[in-house]
Design a protein around this motif. Structure first.
Motif, PDB file in Angstrom:
ATOM      1  N   ARG A 266      -0.433 -13.363  -3.440  1.00 41.85           N
ATOM      2  CA  ARG A 266       0.831 -12.625  -3.907  1.00 41.85           C
ATOM      3  C   ARG A 266       2.004 -13.389  -3.752  1.00 41.85           C
ATOM      4  O   ARG A 266       2.652 -13.320  -4.660  1.00 41.85           O
ATOM      5  CB  ARG A 266       0.754 -11.304  -2.960  1.00 41.85           C
ATOM      6  CG  ARG A 266      -0.408 -10.346  -2.950  1.00 41.85           C
ATOM      7  CD  ARG A 266       0.030  -9.097  -2.355  1.00 41.85           C
ATOM      8  NE  ARG A 266       1.485  -8.655  -2.878  1.00 41.85           N
ATOM      9  CZ  ARG A 266       2.098  -7.434  -2.596  1.00 41.85           C
ATOM     10  NH1 ARG A 266       1.361  -6.724  -2.055  1.00 41.85           N
ATOM     11  NH2 ARG A 266       3.148  -7.372  -3.225  1.00 41.85           N
TER      12      ARG A 266
ATOM     13  N   ARG B 134       0.606 -10.074 -11.839  1.00 39.00           N
ATOM     14  CA  ARG B 134       1.485  -9.321 -11.025  1.00 39.00           C
ATOM     15  C   ARG B 134       0.872  -7.919 -11.087  1.00 39.00           C
ATOM     16  O   ARG B 134       0.915  -7.227  -9.770  1.00 39.00           O
ATOM     17  CB  ARG B 134       2.886  -9.241 -11.708  1.00 39.00           C
ATOM     18  CG  ARG B 134       3.720 -10.486 -11.663  1.00 39.00           C
ATOM     19  CD  ARG B 134       4.244 -11.067 -10.532  1.00 39.00           C
ATOM     20  NE  ARG B 134       4.956  -9.905  -9.683  1.00 39.00           N
ATOM     21  CZ  ARG B 134       5.149 -10.204  -8.397  1.00 39.00           C
ATOM     22  NH1 ARG B 134       4.630 -11.043  -7.711  1.00 39.00           N
ATOM     23  NH2 ARG B 134       6.108  -9.165  -7.863  1.00 39.00           N
ATOM     24  N   VAL B 135      -0.030  -7.533 -12.015  1.00 34.18           N
ATOM     25  CA  VAL B 135      -0.579  -6.355 -11.891  1.00 34.18           C
ATOM     26  C   VAL B 135      -1.706  -6.512 -11.055  1.00 34.18           C
ATOM     27  O   VAL B 135      -2.077  -5.761 -10.253  1.00 34.18           O
ATOM     28  CB  VAL B 135      -1.129  -6.038 -13.408  1.00 34.18           C
ATOM     29  CG1 VAL B 135      -1.863  -4.585 -13.345  1.00 34.18           C
ATOM     30  CG2 VAL B 135       0.130  -5.799 -14.249  1.00 34.18           C
TER      31      VAL B 135
ATOM     32  N   LYS C 178      -0.690  -6.435  -7.223  1.00 36.60           N
ATOM     33  CA  LYS C 178       0.216  -5.438  -6.969  1.00 36.60           C
ATOM     34  C   LYS C 178       0.252  -4.864  -5.588  1.00 36.60           C
ATOM     35  O   LYS C 178       1.254  -4.710  -4.859  1.00 36.60           O
ATOM     36  CB  LYS C 178       0.257  -4.382  -8.106  1.00 36.60           C
ATOM     37  CG  LYS C 178       1.187  -3.259  -7.974  1.00 36.60           C
ATOM     38  CD  LYS C 178       1.066  -2.207  -9.157  1.00 36.60           C
ATOM     39  CE  LYS C 178       2.428  -1.509  -9.062  1.00 36.60           C
ATOM     40  NZ  LYS C 178       2.092  -0.402 -10.152  1.00 36.60           N
ATOM     41  N   SER C 179      -0.856  -4.382  -5.316  1.00 38.97           N
ATOM     42  CA  SER C 179      -1.330  -3.979  -3.906  1.00 38.97           C
ATOM     43  C   SER C 179      -0.821  -4.803  -2.762  1.00 38.97           C
ATOM     44  O   SER C 179      -1.274  -6.063  -2.888  1.00 38.97           O
ATOM     45  CB  SER C 179      -2.752  -3.209  -3.993  1.00 38.97           C
ATOM     46  OG  SER C 179      -2.900  -2.793  -2.523  1.00 38.97           O
TER      47      SER C 179
END
Length: 179
Positions: free
Chosen positions: A128, A149-150, A153-154
């Motif tokens: 991340r 980024r998708v 995301k978490s």
């Protein structure tokens, strides 16, 4: 066939690789240090706690994460790499990446994030951080299209085991009805 084998297994071919490196990069590598040496040195710098740039991470992932499957050493080093990336660079290498390099790193990050080894807290957090730093140096026209980024995301890694499943061996099919 031998060259293909060496390329697939990331084995250096001394004379050929030197000629290709010189043809592609000229003498810009400088001091006899090839592109591979720079990648190894940037990983050593990251492990030593020295700051590195996003372009260094791209080189590392190109070398240590073939088709999204990173070497065991690189999985272990990834949290240190992210920490070093977060520390630097200050102003010395904050220029945006070119679109093709940003796209390459984005694709590698997505493939790496899909691997079972990425499901540990430390590795997921590191990925991340790399994704966020990539966003910061990506050209404005590409920022909306970053798949990493998708995929990242978490804040928590996906559920499942963090150990890779052994690859299934396919049974050999023997055809006896040949004339």
């Amino acid at each position: 066939a031998g060259i293909g084998y060496c390329r697939y297994n990331q084995i250096n071919i001394p004379i050929l690789d030197d000629l290709l490196r010189k043809a592609l990069y000229g003498d810009a590598a400088g001091g006899g240090a090839g592109m591979g040496d720079e990648v190894v040195n940037s990983l050593a710098d990251a492990r030593a706690g020295k700051p590195i740039a996003v372009s260094d991470v791209l080189g590392q992932m190109n070398r240590y994460c073939r088709r999204g499957k990173c070497s065991d050493d690189y999985w272990e080093a990834l949290p240190e790499v992210a920490k070093a990336l977060k520390m630097g660079p200050g102003t010395w290498d904050r220029k945006p990446l070119k679109k093709d390099k940003a796209r390459d790193l984005d694709e590698i990050l997505v493939k790496v994030a899909e691997q079972p080894q990425a499901r540990t807290e430390a590795v997921w957090a590191a990925l991340r951080i790399v994704s966020k730093e990539l966003l910061d140096v990506t050209p404005k026209s590409m920022k909306e299209s970053l798949a990493s980024r998708v995929a990242l995301k978490s804040a928590k890694p996906p559920e499942g085991s963090a150990t890779p499943e052994p690859e299934k061996e396919e049974e050999e099919v023997v055809v006896d009805d040949l004339p």
